[in-house]
Design an enzyme around this catalytic site. Structure first.
Site, PDB file in Angstrom:
ATOM      1  N   ASP A 179       0.851  -1.177   0.000  1.00  0.00           N
ATOM      2  CA  ASP A 179       0.000   0.000   0.000  1.00  0.00           C
ATOM      3  C   ASP A 179       0.900   1.246   0.000  1.00  0.00           C
ATOM      4  O   ASP A 179       1.829   1.332  -0.801  1.00  0.00           O
ATOM      5  CB  ASP A 179      -0.953  -0.035   1.199  1.00  0.00           C
ATOM      6  N   TYR A 313      -3.027  10.844   1.093  1.00  0.00           N
ATOM      7  CA  TYR A 313      -3.669  10.711  -0.216  1.00  0.00           C
ATOM      8  C   TYR A 313      -3.665  12.033  -0.966  1.00  0.00           C
ATOM      9  O   TYR A 313      -3.336  12.094  -2.160  1.00  0.00           O
ATOM     10  CB  TYR A 313      -5.108  10.213  -0.043  1.00  0.00           C
ATOM     11  N   HIS A 367      -4.879  -7.889   0.543  1.00  0.00           N
ATOM     12  CA  HIS A 367      -4.108  -6.653   0.644  1.00  0.00           C
ATOM     13  C   HIS A 367      -3.249  -6.563   1.906  1.00  0.00           C
ATOM     14  O   HIS A 367      -2.156  -6.014   1.879  1.00  0.00           O
ATOM     15  CB  HIS A 367      -5.071  -5.470   0.592  1.00  0.00           C
TER      16      HIS A 367
END
Length: 402
Positions: A179, A313, A367
């Protein structure tokens, strides 16, 4: 930059405030037979909120975390951003010459994600290498201080991690991440690769598709060479996530502050926001309610509050670092592929842009590989750095063998 021992110690007042907020939760309605199609099911969230309010024992889990994970804080100076107090786990192997490894988490993960992996990597054996493991909380996550100014991008996250390793006496080290951990450790490899950062491994290998202008030979090759059945399934998974599960990314990379009000004020809202990802991004992992609640509680009790974890982000997407992969680092790379990850690309794309020396394909897993498939991920790292591998002894004098 002196180190200070750290113990998680949430106050009784914080626990009482959480309980009151949970008791005041107003739930939305739900369509009949909605299941997971519209998001986290109402029955699941009601059950988890009830457990969090009246049954979940934070003190028990807090003690377990403190007992299992040696934690510390240290001030790290970041160019143009002042000093940040960084929280990290530092578990040493009994093998003096163990390989120094930095573990870097992503979102919605934290230092908690290394919990199952930690005893596996630090275990000593004549059969496989052992590691000294450092797992830091990204600035704004867990119990690390958050940046106070705009523009804290990939280079700054990489600088924090690199300076932490140097401060701990690891002048040469390797890394593992998925990630945002992929993005940060990749940046470290570009900035510090060779002299300090010796090799990197990721469980979310990402690379752009070839284009005719940039990669004409690869582009033409993919026109005549069909994808394998495995690669087709991976690309289908990637497209499903983009079509049905990327709304979080758009919001967090454009208006994180607006979303932050909800996550900081409503524990039920935070729970639903993260629980959806824990379900959708794993491969049928049998989540226990207390696992989910401990995972989410770390966000709720985080030093800067859950809204701070969203800003990475905005910063990386608006600086184009999130998608600007370009030519990969020159140092050796290892890649593990799990079929239920949120982004899966053909191996040839990854090889084209990186110096891949080890590849591992898994039949199951998603994930959060370090938490969902710790044995498999640990085995991948042992093979990558073990005897007979292309990078055996890549950290001079540190083979990790008993």
């Amino acid at each position: 930059m002196s180190e200070a021992p750290f113990t998680i110690a949430i106050t009784d007042q914080q626990l009482e405030t959480l309980r009151h907020k949970l008791e005041l939760t107003t739930f939305p309605d739900e369509l009949e037979d909605a299941g997971w199609e519209y998001g986290a099911p109402l029955a699941d969230i009601k059950r988890l909120v009830q457990r969090w309010t009246h049954g979940y024992d934070w003190r028990k889990h807090e003690k377990e975390l403190n007992d299992e994970m040696p934690m510390f804080t240290r001030n790290i100076d970041v160019d143009s951003f002042g000093t940040l107090n960084i929280h990290y786990v530092h578990k040493k192997s009994d093998i003096a010459d163990a390989i120094p490894l930095l573990f870097c988490h992503g979102w919605p993960d934290s230092f908690f994600g290394v919990r199952k992996l930690l005893p596996l990597l630090t275990a000593s054996s004549p059969e496989h290498p052992s590691f000294h493991v450092v797992a830091f909380s990204l600035p704004g996550y867990g119990f690390s201080e958050a940046p106070r100014k705009q523009g804290f991008k990939g280079a700054q996250y990489a600088q924090v991690a690199h300076k932490l390793m140097l401060a701990l006496g690891y002048n040469e080290y390797v890394t593992q991440g998925g990630d945002w951990g992929f993005t940060v450790t990749r940046k470290m490899a570009n900035l510090y690769g060779g002299k300090h950062h010796k090799a990197w491994h990721t469980n979310m290998p990402v690379a752009p598709p070839p284009t005719f202008t940039k990669n004409p030979i690869s582009f033409l090759g993919f026109l005549v060479t069909p994808f394998s059945a495995e690669e087709k399934v991976g690309l289908e998974r990637t497209m499903w996530i983009r079509a049905h599960g990327k709304g979080y990314y758009v919001e967090q990379s454009t208006q994180p502050q607006t979303l932050g009000y909800s996550l900081a004020d409503s524990p039920a809202g935070l729970l639903a926001w993260i629980y959806e990802k824990l379900h959708n991004w794993t491969d049928g992992y049998p989540w226990e309610d207390d696992e989910v609640l401990t995972w989410v509680s770390i966000f709720w009790f985080s030093r800067a509050g859950p809204a701070a974890s969203l800003r990475i982000y905005f910063e990386l997407e608006n600086s184009k670092e999130a998608n600007d992969l370009g030519v990969g680092p020159k140092i050796p790379m290892g890649a593990s592929f799990f079929p239920k990850d949120i982004m899966i690309v053909p191996k040839a794309w990854v090889r084209r842009d990186n110096r891949v020396v080890s590849e591992f394909q898994h039949e199951s897993g998603g994930h959060f590989a370090a938490y969902e498939k710790p044995d498999e991920l640990a085995d991948d790292l042992r093979k990558m750095f073990g005897k007979g591998s292309a990078v055996y002894g890549v950290v001079p004098g540190k083979t990790g063998y008993a």
